[in-house]
Design an enzyme around this catalytic site. Structure first.
Site, PDB file in Angstrom:
ATOM      1  N   ALA A  54    -110.590 -39.629 -55.054  1.00  0.00           N
ATOM      2  CA  ALA A  54    -110.174 -40.256 -56.309  1.00  0.00           C
ATOM      3  C   ALA A  54    -109.996 -41.743 -56.084  1.00  0.00           C
ATOM      4  O   ALA A  54    -109.797 -42.194 -54.952  1.00  0.00           O
ATOM      5  CB  ALA A  54    -108.852 -39.655 -56.810  1.00  0.00           C
ATOM      6  N   TYR A  56    -105.465 -46.084 -64.547  1.00  0.00           N
ATOM      7  CA  TYR A  56    -105.586 -44.961 -63.607  1.00  0.00           C
ATOM      8  C   TYR A  56    -105.303 -43.640 -64.323  1.00  0.00           C
ATOM      9  O   TYR A  56    -106.095 -42.691 -64.234  1.00  0.00           O
ATOM     10  CB  TYR A  56    -104.623 -45.170 -62.439  1.00  0.00           C
ATOM     11  CG  TYR A  56    -104.422 -43.943 -61.572  1.00  0.00           C
ATOM     12  CD1 TYR A  56    -105.405 -43.522 -60.672  1.00  0.00           C
ATOM     13  CD2 TYR A  56    -103.243 -43.191 -61.660  1.00  0.00           C
ATOM     14  CE1 TYR A  56    -105.212 -42.395 -59.890  1.00  0.00           C
ATOM     15  CE2 TYR A  56    -103.048 -42.065 -60.877  1.00  0.00           C
ATOM     16  CZ  TYR A  56    -104.029 -41.663 -59.992  1.00  0.00           C
ATOM     17  OH  TYR A  56    -103.836 -40.547 -59.218  1.00  0.00           O
TER      18      TYR A  56
HETATM   19  N1  LIG Z   1    -101.433 -40.609 -54.247  1.00  0.00           N
HETATM   20  C1  LIG Z   1    -100.624 -40.223 -55.228  1.00  0.00           C
HETATM   21  O1  LIG Z   1     -99.463 -40.641 -55.312  1.00  0.00           O
HETATM   22  C2  LIG Z   1    -101.095 -39.224 -56.236  1.00  0.00           C
HETATM   23  C3  LIG Z   1    -100.235 -38.857 -57.286  1.00  0.00           C
HETATM   24  C4  LIG Z   1    -100.670 -37.922 -58.219  1.00  0.00           C
HETATM   25  C5  LIG Z   1    -101.932 -37.373 -58.101  1.00  0.00           C
HETATM   26  N2  LIG Z   1    -102.746 -37.764 -57.091  1.00  0.00           N
HETATM   27  C6  LIG Z   1    -104.093 -37.203 -57.049  1.00  0.00           C
HETATM   28  O2  LIG Z   1    -104.175 -36.366 -55.907  1.00  0.00           O
HETATM   29  C7  LIG Z   1    -105.504 -36.385 -55.381  1.00  0.00           C
HETATM   30  C8  LIG Z   1    -105.471 -36.732 -53.915  1.00  0.00           C
HETATM   31  O3  LIG Z   1    -104.926 -38.043 -53.788  1.00  0.00           O
HETATM   32  P1  LIG Z   1    -104.475 -38.662 -52.405  1.00  0.00           P
HETATM   33  O4  LIG Z   1    -103.045 -39.008 -52.518  1.00  0.00           O
HETATM   34  O5  LIG Z   1    -104.943 -37.821 -51.274  1.00  0.00           O
HETATM   35  O6  LIG Z   1    -105.288 -40.029 -52.492  1.00  0.00           O
HETATM   36  P2  LIG Z   1    -105.875 -40.949 -51.349  1.00  0.00           P
HETATM   37  O7  LIG Z   1    -105.081 -40.778 -50.085  1.00  0.00           O
HETATM   38  O8  LIG Z   1    -106.033 -42.301 -51.940  1.00  0.00           O
HETATM   39  O9  LIG Z   1    -107.279 -40.287 -51.111  1.00  0.00           O
HETATM   40  C9  LIG Z   1    -108.335 -40.415 -52.007  1.00  0.00           C
HETATM   41  C10 LIG Z   1    -109.592 -40.479 -51.191  1.00  0.00           C
HETATM   42  O10 LIG Z   1    -110.673 -40.689 -52.098  1.00  0.00           O
HETATM   43  C11 LIG Z   1    -111.509 -41.640 -51.512  1.00  0.00           C
HETATM   44  N3  LIG Z   1    -112.356 -42.348 -52.449  1.00  0.00           N
HETATM   45  C12 LIG Z   1    -112.099 -43.460 -53.160  1.00  0.00           C
HETATM   46  N4  LIG Z   1    -113.192 -43.851 -53.827  1.00  0.00           N
HETATM   47  C13 LIG Z   1    -114.164 -42.955 -53.512  1.00  0.00           C
HETATM   48  C14 LIG Z   1    -115.524 -42.827 -53.859  1.00  0.00           C
HETATM   49  N5  LIG Z   1    -116.136 -43.707 -54.653  1.00  0.00           N
HETATM   50  N6  LIG Z   1    -116.216 -41.798 -53.338  1.00  0.00           N
HETATM   51  C15 LIG Z   1    -115.631 -40.911 -52.512  1.00  0.00           C
HETATM   52  N7  LIG Z   1    -114.361 -40.987 -52.136  1.00  0.00           N
HETATM   53  C16 LIG Z   1    -113.636 -41.998 -52.642  1.00  0.00           C
HETATM   54  C17 LIG Z   1    -110.592 -42.604 -50.823  1.00  0.00           C
HETATM   55  O11 LIG Z   1    -111.309 -43.329 -49.870  1.00  0.00           O
HETATM   56  P3  LIG Z   1    -110.847 -44.821 -49.464  1.00  0.00           P
HETATM   57  O12 LIG Z   1    -109.486 -44.654 -48.872  1.00  0.00           O
HETATM   58  O13 LIG Z   1    -111.896 -45.238 -48.522  1.00  0.00           O
HETATM   59  O14 LIG Z   1    -110.819 -45.597 -50.757  1.00  0.00           O
HETATM   60  C18 LIG Z   1    -109.588 -41.655 -50.207  1.00  0.00           C
HETATM   61  O15 LIG Z   1    -109.998 -41.217 -48.919  1.00  0.00           O
HETATM   62  C19 LIG Z   1    -106.273 -37.389 -56.252  1.00  0.00           C
HETATM   63  O16 LIG Z   1    -106.948 -36.706 -57.265  1.00  0.00           O
HETATM   64  C20 LIG Z   1    -105.172 -38.237 -56.878  1.00  0.00           C
HETATM   65  O17 LIG Z   1    -105.576 -38.804 -58.106  1.00  0.00           O
HETATM   66  C21 LIG Z   1    -102.350 -38.661 -56.149  1.00  0.00           C
END
Ligand SMILES: NC(=O)c1ccc[n+]([C@@H]2O[C@H](COP(=O)([O-])OP(=O)(O)OC[C@H]3O[C@@H](n4cnc5c(N)ncnc54)[C@H](OP(=O)(O)O)[C@@H]3O)[C@@H](O)[C@H]2O)c1
Length: 292
Positions: free
Chosen positions: A62, A127
């Site tokens: 994401a 977002y």
């Molecule tokens: N983080 C939060 O607080 C939070 C809260 C609520 C919901 N969520 C949701 O939970 C899910 C998991 O989030 P997370 O916390 O694990 O997020 P994260 O740590 O930011 O991981 C997201 C991954 O997606 C990758 N990504 C970004 N752009 C991309 C692209 N164009 N193609 C392929 N991969 C790409 C990122 O790579 P890079 O690091 O290289 O950019 C990162 O490895 C997501 O759907 C997020 O929206 C997250």
């Protein structure tokens, strides 16, 4: 029974990294980080699914840079809204299931009691709007898809509040932390473990439960309370509560984002731990077992 192939996108992210490891118990994992699969490239998304022929796709990739998204709306929409729709279409085409993650930021935060899944959405920032777009794109396809909304994800790797507070605590005598935004911190491993448990029930059972679920630890916290839990009883730094207005950021955030999890618990038969217990477990991990 043949082991399914499980395509995990965003496999270097907080949740994705944990998933790629844990889902190996339930299938042959194709762990696709951004270098291997750019979710912003529709042809690459189609190609990755057609190449891997998975029985299950878990979309942990994401665009999560909430403030930067205000300036990069088009990029965020491609990754958060359009890619999930393509994954859902491709999954449906080959009879695969899809697990996807969304966020409490689809809500405006005006409630004071936990949000059920069917509460009206009204994202305050780009977002949140793009993540809502992803939910809608998946729902429009109508396949065997599960969407887990979660909140405030942290872990021992990547960019997150836990690591930021740990770093700042070592540098500063005082931390000023927003106390008027309330939500639930979620350790990425607990989210991945819950996903693996659901997947472990089998892909047909998962497909039968297609729909939208709130997946979150229990309890609530403000960012201030989360920071206090991280800093603990240490004499320094002092943690001081401030208001959102005192810490302006490009993207507006909901003041309240607690997700009601009873639908998940009824469908899958278990609940996630209290956020404080998950945090304690996360922080008790021996350093040599920490990934990344
Ligand atoms: N983080 C939060 O607080 C939070 C809260 C609520 C919901 N969520 C949701 O939970 C899910 C998991 O989030 P997370 O916390 O694990 O997020 P994260 O740590 O930011 O991981 C997201 C991954 O997606 C990758 N990504 C970004 N752009 C991309 C692209 N164009 N193609 C392929 N991969 C790409 C990122 O790579 P890079 O690091 O290289 O950019 C990162 O490895 C997501 O759907 C997020 O929206 C997250």
């Amino acid at each position: 029974m043949r082991r399914p192939t499980i395509l995990v996108t965003g496999a270097a992210g907080q949740v994705g990294f944990e998933l790629a490891r844990l889902l190996a118990a339930h299938g042959d994992v194709v762990a696709a980080d951004r270098a291997r699969l750019d979710l912003g490239n529709p042809d690459a998304v189609v190609g990755a699914v057609r190449g891997a022929k998975p029985g299950l796709i878990v979309n942990a990739g994401a665009y999560t840079a909430v403030d930067l998204a205000e300036k990069e709306a088009e990029k965020a929409a491609a990754i958060n809204a359009r890619a999930p729709g393509i994954l859902a279409e491709e999954a449906k085409r080959i009879g695969a299931a899809l697990v996807h993650y969304s966020t409490d930021y689809v809500f405006d935060g005006n409630r004071t009691t936990p949000y059920p899944e069917d509460a009206p959405t009204a994202p305050l920032n780009v977002y949140g709007a793009t993540k809502l777009g992803g939910e809608r794109a998946i729902a429009a396809v109508g396949g065997a898809a599960i969407v887990f909304r979660t909140s405030w994800v942290y872990g021992r790797r990547g960019k997150n509040f836990l690591l930021t507070i740990e770093r700042l605590a070592a540098e500063r005598d005082e931390l000023r932390i927003v106390a008027d935004q309330v939500g639930v911190p979620n350790w990425c491993r607990v989210l991945a473990e819950a996903t693996a448990r659901v997947v472990g029930g089998g892909i047909p059972a998962l497909a039968e439960r297609a729909g939208l679920y709130h997946l979150s630890s229990t309890g609530t916290a403000s960012w201030y309370e989360f920071a206090r839990a991280i800093v603990g009883d240490a004499a320094k730094p002092r943690v001081m509560p401030i208001t959102t207005a005192e810490y302006p950021l490009p993207a507006r955030r909901p003041a309240y984002g607690v997700l009601a999890t009873s639908r998940f618990e009824a469908a899958f038969g278990f609940a996630l731990p209290l956020w404080e217990d998950a945090l304690a477990r996360c922080r008790s991990e021996p350093a040599d077992l920490l990934p990344g």
